[in-house]
Design a protein around this motif. Sequence first.
Motif, PDB file in Angstrom:
ATOM      1  N   LEU A  95       0.903  -1.245  -0.001  1.00  0.00           N
ATOM      2  CA  LEU A  95      -0.136  -0.107  -0.108  1.00  0.00           C
ATOM      3  C   LEU A  95       0.827   1.201  -0.089  1.00  0.00           C
ATOM      4  CD1 LEU A  95      -2.687  -0.620   2.645  1.00  0.00           C
ATOM      5  CD2 LEU A  95      -3.183  -0.545   0.525  1.00  0.00           C
ATOM      6  N   ASP A 132      -3.761   5.580  -0.098  1.00  0.00           N
ATOM      7  CA  ASP A 132      -3.606   4.395  -0.809  1.00  0.00           C
ATOM      8  C   ASP A 132      -3.805   4.110  -1.793  1.00  0.00           C
ATOM      9  OD1 ASP A 132      -3.256   3.425   2.040  1.00  0.00           O
ATOM     10  OD2 ASP A 132      -5.383   2.902   2.024  1.00  0.00           O
ATOM     11  N   GLN A 191      -1.925   0.102  -4.856  1.00  0.00           N
ATOM     12  CA  GLN A 191      -1.984  -1.143  -3.971  1.00  0.00           C
ATOM     13  C   GLN A 191      -2.054  -2.225  -4.650  1.00  0.00           C
ATOM     14  OE1 GLN A 191      -6.327  -1.579  -2.042  1.00  0.00           O
ATOM     15  NE2 GLN A 191      -6.101   0.330  -2.030  1.00  0.00           N
ATOM     16  N   LYS A 228       0.227   2.420   6.239  1.00  0.00           N
ATOM     17  CA  LYS A 228       0.380   3.392   4.781  1.00  0.00           C
ATOM     18  C   LYS A 228       2.052   3.095   4.340  1.00  0.00           C
ATOM     19  CE  LYS A 228      -3.431   6.603   5.158  1.00  0.00           C
ATOM     20  NZ  LYS A 228      -4.043   5.857   4.041  1.00  0.00           N
TER      21      LYS A 228
END
Length: 211
Positions: A58, A63, A66, A92
Amino acid sequence: MRKNYLTLKTLGNSEIIISKSRFIANCKRVETEQEALDFIQFIKKEHYSATHNCSAYLIGEHDQIQKANDDGEPSGTAGVPILEVLKKQHLKDTVVVITRYFGGIKLGAGGLVRAYGKATTAGIDASGVVERRLHHLMKVTVEYVWLGKLENEIRNSSYILNDINYADHVEFYVFVPKEEETPFTEWLTNMTNGQAIITNEDMLFLEFDKK
């Protein structure tokens, strides 16, 4: 600039054994997709003889980037469970690679999902988690008559005293959480009867261990 967020503290490594299969987790903080891809390739080379090297990452404030990769495991049983753990823990800028050395016992789809999720959690625990909080670096310039009082008050406050520069005047460098610069300025202005010169020097993230 992004708001406060959680990410990995350090490069982490862990290993668990489930039904004779070895699940080795390698976790890293990354800032770009290329960093994540390079790390995945590095682990694959290191464990070239492994049955699988499954991964997920991510990246970005929201995000935006991903990806999940099952690397030969049944679809949705490895990469997605890794990614779901990252999301559940609100991490994150993180990449995780789970290396599996098959131990001869098939786990089934549900068993694989649980195994990869458990291995990911173990890897994150080994890495540790920090909260990155956005701060202003404020410079407070005063006459030397205020040195003792201000140093004592700042050190006993919730603000973080970063440095003191002793020049023609005393310069305090203090980390102040974002959106608290106005209360901080008012606090010091009142304390010094308006004799402090307060400027905003920079904005940066400080890291705090997640409790």
